[in-house]
Design an enzyme around this catalytic site. Structure first.
Site, short mmCIF file in Angstrom:
data_model
loop_
_atom_site.label_atom_id
_atom_site.label_comp_id
_atom_site.label_asym_id
_atom_site.label_seq_id
_atom_site.Cartn_x
_atom_site.Cartn_y
_atom_site.Cartn_z
N HIS A 23 0.87 -1.19 0.00
CA HIS A 23 0.00 0.00 0.00
C HIS A 23 0.90 1.24 0.00
O HIS A 23 0.80 2.07 0.91
CB HIS A 23 -0.93 0.03 1.22
CG HIS A 23 -2.12 -0.87 1.09
ND1 HIS A 23 -2.86 -1.25 2.16
CD2 HIS A 23 -2.72 -1.43 0.02
CE1 HIS A 23 -3.85 -2.02 1.78
NE2 HIS A 23 -3.79 -2.15 0.47
N HIS A 80 -11.53 -8.62 -6.97
CA HIS A 80 -11.28 -7.37 -6.23
C HIS A 80 -10.43 -6.51 -7.16
O HIS A 80 -9.47 -7.00 -7.75
CB HIS A 80 -10.55 -7.75 -4.94
CG HIS A 80 -10.00 -6.65 -4.10
ND1 HIS A 80 -10.63 -5.43 -3.93
CD2 HIS A 80 -8.87 -6.60 -3.34
CE1 HIS A 80 -9.90 -4.69 -3.10
NE2 HIS A 80 -8.83 -5.37 -2.74
N GLU A 82 -8.42 -3.91 -6.68
CA GLU A 82 -7.19 -3.23 -6.27
C GLU A 82 -6.05 -3.64 -7.20
O GLU A 82 -5.97 -4.79 -7.63
CB GLU A 82 -6.87 -3.55 -4.80
CG GLU A 82 -5.88 -2.57 -4.21
CD GLU A 82 -5.79 -2.65 -2.68
OE1 GLU A 82 -6.45 -3.50 -2.07
OE2 GLU A 82 -5.03 -1.84 -2.12
N ASP A 84 -3.08 -4.59 -7.08
CA ASP A 84 -2.25 -5.78 -6.87
C ASP A 84 -2.91 -7.03 -7.43
O ASP A 84 -2.26 -8.06 -7.60
CB ASP A 84 -1.87 -5.98 -5.39
CG ASP A 84 -3.07 -5.94 -4.45
OD1 ASP A 84 -4.03 -5.22 -4.74
OD2 ASP A 84 -3.03 -6.63 -3.42
N HIS A 146 -11.55 -6.95 1.20
CA HIS A 146 -11.15 -5.78 1.92
C HIS A 146 -11.86 -4.50 1.48
O HIS A 146 -11.92 -3.53 2.23
CB HIS A 146 -9.62 -5.72 1.73
CG HIS A 146 -8.87 -4.51 1.59
ND1 HIS A 146 -8.06 -4.20 0.55
CD2 HIS A 146 -8.79 -3.47 2.46
CE1 HIS A 146 -7.47 -3.05 0.74
NE2 HIS A 146 -7.89 -2.59 1.89
N ASP A 165 -8.24 -11.33 -0.84
CA ASP A 165 -7.45 -10.82 0.29
C ASP A 165 -7.70 -11.58 1.60
O ASP A 165 -6.78 -11.76 2.41
CB ASP A 165 -7.77 -9.34 0.54
CG ASP A 165 -7.05 -8.41 -0.43
OD1 ASP A 165 -6.01 -8.81 -0.99
OD2 ASP A 165 -7.53 -7.28 -0.62
N TYR A 192 -1.59 -9.20 8.67
CA TYR A 192 -2.36 -8.82 7.48
C TYR A 192 -3.76 -8.37 7.88
O TYR A 192 -4.26 -7.33 7.44
CB TYR A 192 -2.43 -10.02 6.53
CG TYR A 192 -3.02 -9.70 5.19
CD1 TYR A 192 -2.20 -9.37 4.11
CD2 TYR A 192 -4.39 -9.69 4.99
CE1 TYR A 192 -2.75 -9.06 2.88
CE2 TYR A 192 -4.94 -9.38 3.78
CZ TYR A 192 -4.11 -9.06 2.73
OH TYR A 192 -4.67 -8.73 1.50
N HIS A 225 -2.85 -13.66 -1.53
CA HIS A 225 -1.52 -13.35 -1.01
C HIS A 225 -1.11 -14.50 -0.09
O HIS A 225 -1.89 -14.92 0.77
CB HIS A 225 -1.51 -12.07 -0.17
CG HIS A 225 -1.88 -10.83 -0.92
ND1 HIS A 225 -1.07 -10.25 -1.86
CD2 HIS A 225 -2.98 -10.05 -0.84
CE1 HIS A 225 -1.65 -9.16 -2.33
NE2 HIS A 225 -2.83 -9.02 -1.73
FE1 FEO Z 1 -7.04 -5.28 -1.25
FE2 FEO Z 1 -4.54 -7.51 -2.12
O1 FEO Z 1 -5.70 -6.05 -2.35
#
Ligand code: FEO
Length: 397
Positions: A23, A80, A82, A84, A146, A165, A192, A225
């Site tokens: 982030h 999601h 985001e 990543d 998330h 996530d 996390y 992740h």
């Molecule tokens: Fe909320 Fe791994 O992105």
């Protein structure tokens, strides 16, 4: 590297072990992270669930090519938006022109906002299914695990939950939880949660309830992740329930910053009081501690004792950041005590107590102030604070 994690199900994501912050610079990642993506290769459909961070696009495509021609992908699931997880979306879509993109309703907004492409995005809802030939994918919305757009996919038989996530970690030492031998997997899992998901504990609890109500069998959990929970799927589900309820242990964390050692002496005296009360505790000098790790330590503790010198009519910047973090992350059901030295303006204890109360935390005892350098009487008061605070920490909450 490609891993087959079940029949017709492949992990095709990439590891980024050199990454030290996430982030931007908000969260530390001691071991780097992974961007996991999963490929379902079945008779009727070839489905890619999630992509990777954009700099790793070529490696994702190379991994997919080890299994199938990317052009054969019929469906891309964007759990999601985001970056990543959707950083490689444009390249994958170009390599898989026939593929439709499935996402949550909120995902249709955020994917357009991130990518500015005229892709036909198809929204799915909880309970919607996709027949891939021999398997059924079931979509499960996971708002605030998330972001509002977050969702998961259940791959029926082999019963793997692709959880994005949720249940993940910034962890690169093992592909599967049962191969993790460095003792850090659970710390990284909690870290996390604390640093990324904890502001949304109530939502997480509701999502866990929904997951139970859907009652799909879950044999493995494969997050986007870190390690795949091959043996510990039930354990990590139980851990998330604990985290979401913000359950604490009867222990304390002492956090402080100091300009000329006075507040450090006070912190040590406070710890002596906690020892006398028989309360386990840790101590962090905030400027030389990892902020994300300190928050992780705080999350499971019932009590926080926070000390600061006065700095320009305020607390020191590291302590101000901590107080802001406690509010931002919405820690609940914790006790806070305050202490610190001052020279000309005794603002520190008042600021700590006020901001802790504003964050919804209880301040059960008056703090200890010291002008200039603490002598025996003040240190005894700090020890008494630690002892009395320790007794509060031990009492049932
Ligand atoms: Fe909320 Fe791994 O992105």
């Amino acid at each position: 590297m490609v891993h087959q994690i079940a029949e017709r199900l492949y992990a095709v994501g990439v590891a980024d072990p050199d990454r030290r912050t996430f982030h931007g610079h908000e969260m530390s990642t001691a071991q780097g992270t992974t961007y996991n993506a999963y490929l379902v290769v079945d008779d009727k459909e070839t489905v890619l669930a999630d992509t990777v961070y954009e700099p790793f696009t070529d490696r994702l495509l190379a991994n997919i090519r080890e299994v199938v021609d990317p052009a054969s992908i019929t469906t891309i699931v964007a759990n999601h938006s985001e970056p990543d997880h959707t950083g490689a979306l444009a390249a994958v879509k170009a390599a898989a022109p026939k593929a439709r993109i499935l996402c949550s309703k909120r995902g249709t907004e955020s994917i357009r906002g991130w990518h500015h492409q005229d892709w036909p995005l198809q929204a799915v809802a909880t309970g919607d299914t996709l027949d891939t030939g021999t398997m059924t994918l079931t979509f499960i919305m996971a708002a605030m695990c998330h972001w509002p757009d977050s969702m998961m996919v259940h791959v029926g038989s082999p019963d793997v939950l692709l959880s994005n996530d949720a249940f993940g970690q910034h962890y690169t030492a093992a592909m599967f939880d049962d191969e993790a031998t460095d003792g850090r997997l659970w710390f990284e899992t909690e870290k996390y949660f604390v640093n990324i998901i904890s502001p949304y504990c109530r939502n997480v609890a509701a999502r866990l309830d929904e997951l139970e109500q859907i009652a799909l069998p879950i044999r493995m959990i494969a997050p986007s992740h870190g390690a795949v929970w091959r043996k510990g799927a039930a354990d990590v589900l139980a851990a998330y329930r604990r985290y979401a309820e913000q359950r604490t242990e009867p222990r304390a964390v002492v956090c402080y910053d100091t300009m000329y050692e006075s507040t450090r002496l006070m912190a040590k005296a406070v710890c002596r009081g906690l020892d006398e009360a028989g309360v386990p505790h840790t101590m962090h000098h905030l400027p030389t501690s990892d902020r994300s790790d300190v928050l992780t330590d705080l999350f499971g503790a019932r009590g926080f004792l926070i000390g600061s010198s006065v700095w320009h009519m305020n607390v020191l910047p590291t302590v101000a950041t901590l107080l802001d973090d406690l509010r931002t992350l919405r820690f609940k059901n914790r006790l806070v005590g305050a202490f610190g030295s001052y020279g000309w303006q005794k603002r520190n204890v008042e600021i700590i107590e006020t901001r802790a109360a504003e964050a919804g935390l209880e301040v059960p005892l008056p703090g200890v102030l010291c002008q200039w350098k603490p002598q025996a009487e003040t240190l005894a008061a700090c020890t008494a604070l630690g002892r009395s605070f320790g007794e509060k920490v031990k009492a049932p909450s």
